[in-house]
Each structure stands twice: as C-alpha cells, then as structure tokens.
Motif scaffolding. Structure first.
Motif, PDB file in Angstrom:
ATOM      1  N   VAL A   1       0.371  -1.634  -0.178  1.00  0.00           N
ATOM      2  CA  VAL A   1       0.245  -0.389  -0.109  1.00  0.00           C
ATOM      3  C   VAL A   1       1.088   1.341  -0.207  1.00  0.00           C
ATOM      4  O   VAL A   1       1.501   1.501   0.559  1.00  0.00           O
ATOM      5  CB  VAL A   1      -0.908   0.363   0.869  1.00  0.00           C
ATOM      6  CG1 VAL A   1      -1.894   1.058   1.223  1.00  0.00           C
ATOM      7  CG2 VAL A   1      -1.718  -1.255   1.146  1.00  0.00           C
ATOM      8  N   PRO A   2       1.024   2.000  -1.034  1.00  0.00           N
ATOM      9  CA  PRO A   2       1.939   2.844  -1.325  1.00  0.00           C
ATOM     10  C   PRO A   2       1.048   4.220  -0.440  1.00  0.00           C
ATOM     11  O   PRO A   2      -0.045   4.429   0.438  1.00  0.00           O
ATOM     12  CB  PRO A   2       1.330   3.601  -2.430  1.00  0.00           C
ATOM     13  CG  PRO A   2       0.000   2.748  -3.439  1.00  0.00           C
ATOM     14  CD  PRO A   2       0.007   1.781  -2.581  1.00  0.00           C
ATOM     15  N   GLY A   3       1.959   5.054   0.856  1.00  0.00           N
ATOM     16  CA  GLY A   3       1.792   6.286   1.245  1.00  0.00           C
ATOM     17  C   GLY A   3       1.423   7.183   0.456  1.00  0.00           C
ATOM     18  O   GLY A   3       1.154   7.951  -0.253  1.00  0.00           O
ATOM     19  N   ASP A   4       0.068   7.929   1.030  1.00  0.00           N
ATOM     20  CA  ASP A   4      -1.110   9.459   0.874  1.00  0.00           C
ATOM     21  C   ASP A   4      -1.421   8.444  -0.761  1.00  0.00           C
ATOM     22  O   ASP A   4      -1.193  10.153  -1.390  1.00  0.00           O
ATOM     23  CB  ASP A   4       0.051  10.550   0.142  1.00  0.00           C
ATOM     24  CG  ASP A   4       0.830  10.953   2.105  1.00  0.00           C
ATOM     25  OD1 ASP A   4       0.194  10.293   2.273  1.00  0.00           O
ATOM     26  OD2 ASP A   4       1.504  10.672   2.136  1.00  0.00           O
ATOM     27  N   ASP A   5      -1.833   7.739  -1.215  1.00  0.00           N
ATOM     28  CA  ASP A   5      -2.145   7.511  -2.704  1.00  0.00           C
ATOM     29  C   ASP A   5      -3.415   7.235  -1.945  1.00  0.00           C
ATOM     30  O   ASP A   5      -4.125   5.691  -2.522  1.00  0.00           O
ATOM     31  CB  ASP A   5      -1.264   6.525  -3.281  1.00  0.00           C
ATOM     32  CG  ASP A   5      -1.720   6.594  -4.200  1.00  0.00           C
ATOM     33  OD1 ASP A   5      -2.727   7.410  -4.968  1.00  0.00           O
ATOM     34  OD2 ASP A   5      -1.297   6.563  -5.998  1.00  0.00           O
ATOM     35  N   PHE A   6      -4.239   7.929  -2.118  1.00  0.00           N
ATOM     36  CA  PHE A   6      -6.269   6.823  -2.163  1.00  0.00           C
ATOM     37  C   PHE A   6      -7.240   6.738  -3.164  1.00  0.00           C
ATOM     38  O   PHE A   6      -7.876   5.948  -3.348  1.00  0.00           O
ATOM     39  CB  PHE A   6      -6.976   8.818  -1.766  1.00  0.00           C
ATOM     40  CG  PHE A   6      -5.711   9.143  -0.396  1.00  0.00           C
ATOM     41  CD1 PHE A   6      -6.252   7.637   0.712  1.00  0.00           C
ATOM     42  CD2 PHE A   6      -4.966  10.210   0.113  1.00  0.00           C
ATOM     43  CE1 PHE A   6      -5.705   8.799   1.391  1.00  0.00           C
ATOM     44  CE2 PHE A   6      -4.629  10.581   1.286  1.00  0.00           C
ATOM     45  CZ  PHE A   6      -4.883   9.937   2.135  1.00  0.00           C
TER      46      PHE A   6
ATOM     47  N   GLY B   1       2.282   4.032   3.714  1.00  0.00           N
ATOM     48  CA  GLY B   1       2.185   3.289   3.090  1.00  0.00           C
ATOM     49  C   GLY B   1       2.759   1.755   4.234  1.00  0.00           C
ATOM     50  O   GLY B   1       3.174   1.979   5.341  1.00  0.00           O
ATOM     51  N   GLY B   2       2.441   0.869   3.965  1.00  0.00           N
ATOM     52  CA  GLY B   2       3.444  -0.372   4.376  1.00  0.00           C
ATOM     53  C   GLY B   2       2.172  -1.425   3.420  1.00  0.00           C
ATOM     54  O   GLY B   2       2.637  -1.568   2.254  1.00  0.00           O
ATOM     55  N   THR B   3       2.524  -3.156   4.138  1.00  0.00           N
ATOM     56  CA  THR B   3       2.488  -3.703   3.687  1.00  0.00           C
ATOM     57  C   THR B   3       1.738  -4.841   4.693  1.00  0.00           C
ATOM     58  O   THR B   3       0.995  -4.437   5.783  1.00  0.00           O
ATOM     59  CB  THR B   3       3.402  -5.465   3.680  1.00  0.00           C
ATOM     60  OG1 THR B   3       4.323  -5.174   4.919  1.00  0.00           O
ATOM     61  CG2 THR B   3       5.273  -4.585   2.743  1.00  0.00           C
TER      62      THR B   3
ATOM     63  N   GLU C   1       6.289   1.318   8.745  1.00  0.00           N
ATOM     64  CA  GLU C   1       7.306   1.505   9.601  1.00  0.00           C
ATOM     65  C   GLU C   1       6.681   3.254   9.783  1.00  0.00           C
ATOM     66  O   GLU C   1       7.771   3.724   9.522  1.00  0.00           O
ATOM     67  CB  GLU C   1       8.773   1.246   8.355  1.00  0.00           C
ATOM     68  CG  GLU C   1       9.157   0.175   8.911  1.00  0.00           C
ATOM     69  CD  GLU C   1      10.307  -0.079   7.636  1.00  0.00           C
ATOM     70  OE1 GLU C   1      10.850   0.908   7.167  1.00  0.00           O
ATOM     71  OE2 GLU C   1      10.610  -1.355   8.134  1.00  0.00           O
ATOM     72  N   GLY C   2       5.703   3.693  10.119  1.00  0.00           N
ATOM     73  CA  GLY C   2       4.865   4.630  10.654  1.00  0.00           C
ATOM     74  C   GLY C   2       5.632   5.178  11.796  1.00  0.00           C
ATOM     75  O   GLY C   2       6.372   4.200  11.826  1.00  0.00           O
ATOM     76  N   PRO C   3       4.509   6.226  11.600  1.00  0.00           N
ATOM     77  CA  PRO C   3       4.995   7.066  13.276  1.00  0.00           C
ATOM     78  C   PRO C   3       4.875   6.352  13.870  1.00  0.00           C
ATOM     79  O   PRO C   3       5.188   6.667  15.663  1.00  0.00           O
ATOM     80  CB  PRO C   3       4.951   8.720  13.088  1.00  0.00           C
ATOM     81  CG  PRO C   3       3.632   8.403  12.164  1.00  0.00           C
ATOM     82  CD  PRO C   3       3.842   7.120  11.382  1.00  0.00           C
ATOM     83  N   GLY C   4       4.128   5.463  14.537  1.00  0.00           N
ATOM     84  CA  GLY C   4       3.725   4.778  15.263  1.00  0.00           C
ATOM     85  C   GLY C   4       2.475   4.945  16.215  1.00  0.00           C
ATOM     86  O   GLY C   4       2.305   6.731  16.046  1.00  0.00           O
ATOM     87  N   ILE C   5       1.480   4.821  16.381  1.00  0.00           N
ATOM     88  CA  ILE C   5       0.704   4.711  17.669  1.00  0.00           C
ATOM     89  C   ILE C   5       0.953   5.609  19.281  1.00  0.00           C
ATOM     90  O   ILE C   5       0.972   4.199  20.143  1.00  0.00           O
ATOM     91  CB  ILE C   5      -0.609   4.522  17.830  1.00  0.00           C
ATOM     92  CG1 ILE C   5      -0.792   4.303  15.813  1.00  0.00           C
ATOM     93  CG2 ILE C   5      -1.698   4.620  17.960  1.00  0.00           C
ATOM     94  CD1 ILE C   5      -1.843   2.833  16.068  1.00  0.00           C
TER      95      ILE C   5
ATOM     96  N   GLY D   1       7.445   5.276  16.798  1.00  0.00           N
ATOM     97  CA  GLY D   1       9.456   6.072  15.699  1.00  0.00           C
ATOM     98  C   GLY D   1       9.860   4.462  15.627  1.00  0.00           C
ATOM     99  O   GLY D   1      10.154   4.846  14.399  1.00  0.00           O
ATOM    100  N   GLU D   2       9.079   3.212  15.045  1.00  0.00           N
ATOM    101  CA  GLU D   2       8.959   2.459  14.632  1.00  0.00           C
ATOM    102  C   GLU D   2       8.166   1.722  13.819  1.00  0.00           C
ATOM    103  O   GLU D   2       8.284   1.103  13.011  1.00  0.00           O
ATOM    104  CB  GLU D   2       9.645   1.706  15.438  1.00  0.00           C
ATOM    105  CG  GLU D   2      10.830   1.889  16.630  1.00  0.00           C
ATOM    106  CD  GLU D   2      11.130   0.668  17.457  1.00  0.00           C
ATOM    107  OE1 GLU D   2      11.259  -0.330  16.886  1.00  0.00           O
ATOM    108  OE2 GLU D   2      11.914   0.798  18.414  1.00  0.00           O
ATOM    109  N   GLY D   3       6.942   2.076  14.107  1.00  0.00           N
ATOM    110  CA  GLY D   3       6.088   1.671  12.963  1.00  0.00           C
ATOM    111  C   GLY D   3       4.429   1.142  13.787  1.00  0.00           C
ATOM    112  O   GLY D   3       4.763   0.542  15.174  1.00  0.00           O
ATOM    113  N   THR D   4       3.708   0.048  12.880  1.00  0.00           N
ATOM    114  CA  THR D   4       2.850  -0.583  13.648  1.00  0.00           C
ATOM    115  C   THR D   4       2.554  -1.662  12.759  1.00  0.00           C
ATOM    116  O   THR D   4       2.923  -2.284  11.881  1.00  0.00           O
ATOM    117  CB  THR D   4       1.509   0.101  13.572  1.00  0.00           C
ATOM    118  OG1 THR D   4       1.436   1.114  14.245  1.00  0.00           O
ATOM    119  CG2 THR D   4      -0.283  -0.156  13.893  1.00  0.00           C
TER     120      THR D   4
END
Length: 141
Positions: A10-15, A59-61, A78-82, A128-131
């Motif tokens: 899934v690409p980031g910011d591509d709706f 984005g992510g997998t 590998e986003g900002p995390g929650i 800082g690592e992701g979800t």
C-alpha cells in the motif's frame, strides 16, 4: 484447498490506490466460495486498514493467509507509531490532517471498524518504529 498466501503493498498518501488490496481479496474470496458475510467483513476491515496505512503510516504491507477456516491478515508499517492505542481505538478519534478529511477520510472509525468486523484483532505499535496489526475473520461468517 491449500493455504493461499497473498502480499500487497500500500503506497503512502495515494488514495486512488488505497482499496486495491481489499477489492482484490474480496473478489478472490467470492471466487473461492466463502460465505458472503465473511467476504463482506473481510473487505470492510481490510479497506479500513489500507486507508490507515495510506493516511498515517506512509504506506505499508499487507500479508494475507486464506485457509478453509479463516482469512488472516497482517498489516505492517514503519510509520510514526501510535502513542496511545486506547485513545486511537476510540470511535471518532482521529489524527488525520484537514486535507485528508476534506476527501472524506479520517473520521476516526478505522481502527474501531477493523476490530468490529473481525473475529480476532491485535495491535502493537512502537512510536518511531511503526505498527503491526493482525486480524482474522472466520470463514463461517
């Protein structure tokens, strides 16, 4: 049926592309003869996950395993995390930016709907690592 494994990016910011994985999985599950209720619940939960990956994580997998008994989905980023998972799970809570909300996304129902429409929902996140999210829908609907 042997276990079927699928992977989606899934690409980031591509709706315009967010939703491709859930649409593909929905059509595959229908072709495999899964009950309509299980197909519907899977498609809703995965679509919400895709949108969250695009909005919040860059984005992510998505990894899917299909067996006769269940559809198991793992979403990794590998986003900002929650920082506060309990707060993020609250219906209506959203950190989506205004430009995303103006497109009709970011109402704060993504994570709650993912939990609502699955039989198993697990979430782990490190700032800082992701979800990492695991979801399972049982094939009996």
């Amino acid at each position: 049926m042997e276990t079927i494994r699928l992977q989606y990016t899934v690409p980031g910011d591509d709706f315009t592309r967010a939703g491709e994985a859930s649409a593909d999985l929905k059509s595959r599950l229908k072709a495999l003869g899964f009950p309509p209720a299980a197909v519907r619940r899977t498609a809703i939960a995965l679509y919400e996950g895709e949108i969250n990956l695009a909005i919040h994580a860059g984005g992510g997998t998505i990894t899917v395993e299909i067996t006769p008994e269940k559809i198991a989905m793992a979403l990794d980023d590998e986003g900002p995390g929650i920082p506060d998972i309990a707060l993020a799970m609250s219906e209506g809570y959203s950190t989506a930016p205004d430009e995303v909300r103006s497109l009709g996304f970011g109402a704060g129902m993504g994570l709650p709907n993912m939990k609502k429409y699955t039989d198993l929902f697990e979430i782990a996140s490190t700032v800082g690592e992701g979800t990492h999210i695991k979801m399972t829908v049982n094939s009996d609907g």
